[in-house]
Scaffold this motif. Structure first.
Motif, short mmCIF file in Angstrom:
data_model
loop_
_atom_site.label_atom_id
_atom_site.label_comp_id
_atom_site.label_asym_id
_atom_site.label_seq_id
_atom_site.Cartn_x
_atom_site.Cartn_y
_atom_site.Cartn_z
N LYS A 1 0.87 -0.99 0.07
CA LYS A 1 0.01 0.14 0.04
C LYS A 1 0.81 1.18 -0.03
O LYS A 1 2.16 1.23 0.34
CB LYS A 1 -0.97 0.13 1.31
CG LYS A 1 -2.03 -1.24 1.41
CD LYS A 1 -2.63 -1.02 2.59
CE LYS A 1 -3.65 -2.43 2.56
NZ LYS A 1 -4.50 -2.36 3.84
N THR B 1 1.18 5.04 1.63
CA THR B 1 0.78 5.82 2.68
C THR B 1 0.60 7.32 2.01
O THR B 1 1.01 7.70 0.96
CB THR B 1 1.92 5.93 3.69
OG1 THR B 1 2.95 6.60 3.22
CG2 THR B 1 2.23 4.34 4.45
N ASP C 1 1.77 9.81 3.08
CA ASP C 1 3.28 10.76 2.60
C ASP C 1 3.83 10.11 1.58
O ASP C 1 5.09 10.19 1.67
CB ASP C 1 4.03 11.03 3.93
CG ASP C 1 4.19 9.55 4.46
OD1 ASP C 1 3.50 8.71 4.26
OD2 ASP C 1 4.82 9.62 5.78
N LYS D 1 4.81 6.78 1.26
CA LYS D 1 5.92 5.76 1.52
C LYS D 1 5.23 4.18 1.37
O LYS D 1 3.76 4.22 1.21
CB LYS D 1 6.07 5.74 3.14
CG LYS D 1 6.61 6.85 3.54
CD LYS D 1 8.20 7.18 2.85
CE LYS D 1 8.66 8.28 3.47
NZ LYS D 1 10.16 8.63 2.74
N ARG E 1 4.21 0.56 2.36
CA ARG E 1 3.72 -0.11 3.37
C ARG E 1 3.12 -1.48 3.08
O ARG E 1 2.31 -1.74 2.08
CB ARG E 1 2.65 0.72 4.20
CG ARG E 1 2.26 0.02 5.31
CD ARG E 1 0.96 0.59 5.93
NE ARG E 1 0.69 -0.11 7.22
CZ ARG E 1 0.95 -0.07 8.34
NH1 ARG E 1 2.16 0.79 8.66
NH2 ARG E 1 0.41 -0.58 9.39
N ASP F 1 1.63 -4.51 4.29
CA ASP F 1 0.57 -4.69 5.40
C ASP F 1 0.07 -6.21 5.21
O ASP F 1 -0.70 -6.71 4.33
CB ASP F 1 -0.82 -3.91 5.27
CG ASP F 1 -1.78 -4.24 6.48
OD1 ASP F 1 -1.52 -5.02 7.34
OD2 ASP F 1 -2.90 -3.25 6.41
N GLU G 1 7.40 0.59 5.60
CA GLU G 1 6.78 -0.01 6.69
C GLU G 1 6.39 -1.28 6.39
O GLU G 1 6.06 -1.72 5.50
CB GLU G 1 5.47 0.83 6.98
CG GLU G 1 5.68 2.52 7.16
CD GLU G 1 4.58 3.27 7.57
OE1 GLU G 1 3.45 2.62 7.56
OE2 GLU G 1 4.70 4.56 7.45
#
Length: 305
Positions: free
Chosen positions: A76, A78, A80, A82, A84, A86, A107
């Motif tokens: 995914k 983010t 901002d 970034k 991620r 999950d 992340e």
């Protein structure tokens, strides 16, 4: 023709549930008889098969297997910008090796799974800024986690971490700002946490701590510490610094101030001194007004720097 199974004849068929089934088919059809010793053997085999079947039923679940395709679909973006990854709440029991091919993510969320171990290869995620491992079954954290130098948020809440399961290398995470160790079985925390000079928020709730860790007093930017639901005596809590430092008082030499700022400080100092000289009747209001020097500092601290 009727067949007679002696102990020797029955044992020749040992080792196969199919052969055991053949014996029962013969018995059911009335085509064979069993000696007493052979009957005992058949009963023993039945018990063994039932125990083996029971063990299979009671065996721990293998968990969901994560493929590289599934991992890529879990990527995914983010707000901002970034990346991620999950993989939370996916019934994972072992760390998916395939995600090492996605080690450039910023992340990683592996929370709410059934992980018992994090491998040393976690240090491949060199860009990682946020690592969420809460609600797993971890009893230790690898020393390699100290090599995630860009990490600023680490969530280890709701695991099985004891004091020996938390390595001293956690103190190498110099950029860490948020650390959640709540809902574990910690009796103490590593003294190396004192090296986390950028730490702002620390969760230690629902553990087995019997005293407030001394190393917390060496964290200059720490704003909040959650120590709820620990067996800490109340008398030990009275003298504890609440560590909720939202504002700072900057001390500088007069020579570092410009003429305007220096004059403001002197005027405020003179105002305070004049109030003090008025007598005890006004002292009740003096201390309430001592916020003024600090306000001046906050207002002009950019100039002082």
């Amino acid at each position: 023709m009727r067949a007679h199974f002696s102990e020797h004849g029955a044992r020749e068929m040992e080792g196969s549930s199919t052969n055991l089934g053949r014996v029962f088919l013969c018995l059911r059809s009335g085509d064979c008889t069993l000696s007493a010793s052979a009957l005992i053997w058949v009963v023993d085999e039945l018990q063994y098969c039932m125990m083996a079947k029971g063990k299979k039923r009671l065996s721990k679940p293998k968990g969901r297997k994560i493929t590289l395709k599934m991992a890529r679909l879990a990527l995914k973006l983010t707000v901002d910008g970034k990346r991620r990854l999950d993989l939370s709440n996916m019934e994972i029991t072992t760390f998916p090796k395939c995600i090492l091919k996605l080690c450039d993510v910023d992340e990683l969320d592996l929370s709410r799974n059934m992980l018992k171990k994090i491998p040393d290869s976690i240090d491949k995620f060199v860009n990682l800024r946020c690592l969420d491992l809460h609600s797993n079954q971890l009893d230790q954290v690898p020393e390699a986690i100290g090599r995630l130098h860009n990490l600023y948020s680490l969530n280890l809440c709701n695991n099985c971490l004891s004091t020996v399961g938390l390595p001293n290398e956690i103190g190498l995470l110099r950029k860490l700002r948020s650390l959640n160790l709540g809902m574990n079985v910690l009796e103490s925390i590593p003294s190396s946490i004192a090296a986390l000079k950028e730490l702002r928020h620390l969760g230690l709730f629902n553990n087995h701590l019997t005293r407030v860790p001394e190393c917390l007093r060496n964290l200059p930017y720490l704003e909040t510490v959650n120590l709820k639901c620990n067996p800490i005596p109340l008398e030990d809590d009275k003298g504890v610094d609440p560590i909720q430092r939202v504002e700072c008082l900057y001390l500088v030499r007069e020579s570092c101030l410009c003429a305007c700022c220096l004059q403001k400080v002197k005027d405020d100092r003179q105002r305070v001194n004049s109030r003090l000289s008025r007598g005890p009747a006004h002292r009740k209001y003096i201390f309430a007004g001592l916020n003024t020097p600090n306000s001046v500092v906050q207002e002009d601290q950019a100039t002082w720097r």
